[in-house]
Scaffold this active site. Structure first.
Site, PDB file in Angstrom:
ATOM      1  N   ASP A  13       0.891  -1.276   0.034  1.00  0.00           N
ATOM      2  CA  ASP A  13       0.115  -0.142  -0.175  1.00  0.00           C
ATOM      3  C   ASP A  13       0.904   1.345   0.181  1.00  0.00           C
ATOM      4  OD1 ASP A  13      -2.342  -1.555   0.351  1.00  0.00           O
ATOM      5  OD2 ASP A  13      -1.887  -1.702   2.235  1.00  0.00           O
ATOM      6  N   LYS A  16       2.044   2.226  -4.924  1.00  0.00           N
ATOM      7  CA  LYS A  16       2.666   1.717  -6.342  1.00  0.00           C
ATOM      8  C   LYS A  16       1.953   2.048  -7.538  1.00  0.00           C
ATOM      9  CE  LYS A  16       3.010  -2.444  -4.138  1.00  0.00           C
ATOM     10  NZ  LYS A  16       2.677  -2.149  -2.787  1.00  0.00           N
ATOM     11  N   GLY A  40      -4.033  -4.448  -4.511  1.00  0.00           N
ATOM     12  CA  GLY A  40      -5.110  -3.391  -4.939  1.00  0.00           C
ATOM     13  C   GLY A  40      -4.361  -2.270  -5.126  1.00  0.00           C
ATOM     14  N   HIS A  41      -4.337  -1.742  -6.472  1.00  0.00           N
ATOM     15  CA  HIS A  41      -3.635  -0.640  -6.734  1.00  0.00           C
ATOM     16  C   HIS A  41      -4.581   0.510  -7.231  1.00  0.00           C
ATOM     17  CE1 HIS A  41       0.005  -2.825  -6.526  1.00  0.00           C
ATOM     18  NE2 HIS A  41      -0.223  -3.764  -7.624  1.00  0.00           N
ATOM     19  N   GLN A 225       3.183  -6.499  -4.201  1.00  0.00           N
ATOM     20  CA  GLN A 225       3.124  -6.374  -2.796  1.00  0.00           C
ATOM     21  C   GLN A 225       4.169  -5.808  -2.118  1.00  0.00           C
ATOM     22  OE1 GLN A 225       2.022  -9.563  -3.673  1.00  0.00           O
ATOM     23  NE2 GLN A 225      -0.109  -8.890  -3.426  1.00  0.00           N
TER      24      GLN A 225
END
Ligand code: GDP
Length: 427
Positions: A13, A16, A40-41, A225
């Site tokens: 988080d 990225k 989750g980007h 990640q």
């Protein structure tokens, strides 16, 4: 570029998605090489928010090729839902702009089921996974019973492999966990339909990437990640199931290690972590809550509140050095506006010994205390600035202090979620 690894240097988080979307403007190819839909980007372009879980973050740039390489654990339903949602919004997704490796492993219903059931049994030792089946799919890959994208394209092969695997999985689901078995016929029907839809995107992405590199294309590798969640080098067992940094690229994308030209880490100006596991600079009181509120620190995949803490120079130095970073991007600097004072964890104290080195083994972190050093904060809103010299003196002093503690240049600052909200320092 020509080839650039962009990876998360903390617990995930880090922003990225935003930085990769930004850098993708100068890339021909953007590649996901590990992880699954547990990532989750988030990208914000002209006020419009896009959250991607599997499709690489280059997709909003017309003409960029996006590759989901062999190291990714693909949930085909989720992937196709993402493609549909993008198309509905007018984003072009074709068999040329999205390439999917025939060798990537697949996530089925039994993986999701096992993920949730096993986590339940771990009790206090639970890992806090997203429950999306990614760990069990990687476990099957290592046990050599996984199914891959190419299997979906061949219904006969899919039938024989899935029936054999499901017989054993269902015995465990029913016998050990006392839960309902997965319906083989329904899974097979679903798999055949999914295979037909995936077919136009599928190919030998490793060969394609090597050819792209030879042709001088600019390739950006997108870490999914953070490095502190790397299965080998993170806070095991509270980690994800793959190699999350630059070292994951050669195996996860079929790309020669010597062709990775540059590596850039991404770290927030403070720290967050989702799920269980050690987090030495965590703030459990009011200050942690204030950071969570200012940074809206809730997970993009699960909505879970993120644990918050001060910037941890020991952990970030470790993450950057492990990946041979040439530079790093500091994100969310805007979130720190308004704090009277800002602290940074500059060393750890473990068993009475003070150290600046991150410990190789997790038990050493039990009872670890951090030594904090503190500097004055700033009150001004910095999110509209685009030039480093315009930052308040104490913001510049914070950036330069952290940069010196880390010993690797900060090549860009991010000061808001929008694509344009950056201050370049050489990148
Ligand atoms: P990722 O998984 O590393 O891509 O990060 P996430 O998307 O889970 O979380 C990052 C969150 O911070 C998202 O909501 C982004 O829109 C937001 N974000 C990214 N960069 C910045 C920044 O510099 N400042 C602020 N305030 N938010 C940011």
């Amino acid at each position: 570029m020509p080839s650039l690894s962009v990876f998360g240097a903390q617990w995930g988080d880090e922003g990225k998605g935003k930085i990769i979307d930004r850098l993708a403007a100068d890339a021909d190819v953007v590649v996901r090489y590990q992880g699954g839909a547990n990532a989750g980007h988030t990208m914000v372009v002209d006020g419009e928010k896009t959250v991607l879980h599997l499709v690489p973050c280059g997709v909003l740039h017309r003409g960029t090729k996006n590759v989901v390489a062999n190291g990714v654990a693909i949930d085909p339903v989720q992937l196709l839902e993402e493609v549909d949602a993008l198309r509905e919004r007018g984003v072009e997704v074709t068999g040329e702009s999205l390439r999917i490796s025939a060798g990537a492993h697949l996530i089925f219903e039994h993986h999701r089921r096992m993920d949730q059931l096993s986590e339940h049994w771990l009790g206090e030792g639970r890992i806090g996974t997203t429950g999306r089946g990614i760990g069990p799919a990687y476990a099957d890959k290592a046990s050599r019973v996984g199914l891959r994208v190419s299997d979906l394209l061949d219904p006969e092969r899919c039938h024989s492999r899935l029936s054999a695997v499901l017989a054993e999985k269902n015995a465990t689901i029913e016998g050990v966990h006392g839960a309902d078995p997965v319906d083989l016929a329904a899974e097979l029907e679903r798999a055949t339909a999914l295979g037909d839809r995936l077919r136009p995107f599928v190919g030998d992405t490793g060969a394609e990437l090597r050819a792209d590199y030879r042709a001088g294309k600019r390739i950006l590798f997108e870490g999914a990640q953070g490095i502190m969640l790397d299965i080998d080098h993170g806070t095991y067992p509270f980690v994800t199931s793959s190699n999350t940094g630059t070292a994951g690229i050669p195996a996860g994308a079929g790309f020669p290690p010597g062709h990775i030209d540059r590596a850039i880490g991404i770290a927030k100006a403070y720290c967050t972590r989702v799920g269980e596991g050690p987090f030495p600079s965590e703030l459990r009181g009011e200050t942690g809550d204030a950071i969570r509120a200012a940074g809206n620190e809730y997970g993009a995949t699960t909505g879970r509140p993120r644990r918050c803490g001060w910037f941890d120079a020991v952990a970030v130095r470790y993450g950057l050095s492990l990946n041979g970073a040439d530079g790093w991007v500091m994100t969310n600097l805007d979130v720190l506006s308004g704090f009277e004072e800002l602290s940074v964890a500059t060393s750890y104290v473990m068993d009475g010994e003070q150290t600046r080195e991150y410990p190789a083994h997790l038990p050493a972190l039990d009872g670890c205390e951090v030594r904090l050093e503190t500097r004055p904060g700033w009150q001004e809103d910095i999110s509209g600035l685009r030039c480093y010299e315009d930052l308040p003196a104490s913001a510049r002093s914070y950036v330069e202090w952290v940069e010196e503690l880390i010993g690797t240049p900060i090549v860009m600052l991010s000061i808001g979620p929008e694509r344009e909200q950056v201050i370049s320092r050489g990148l």
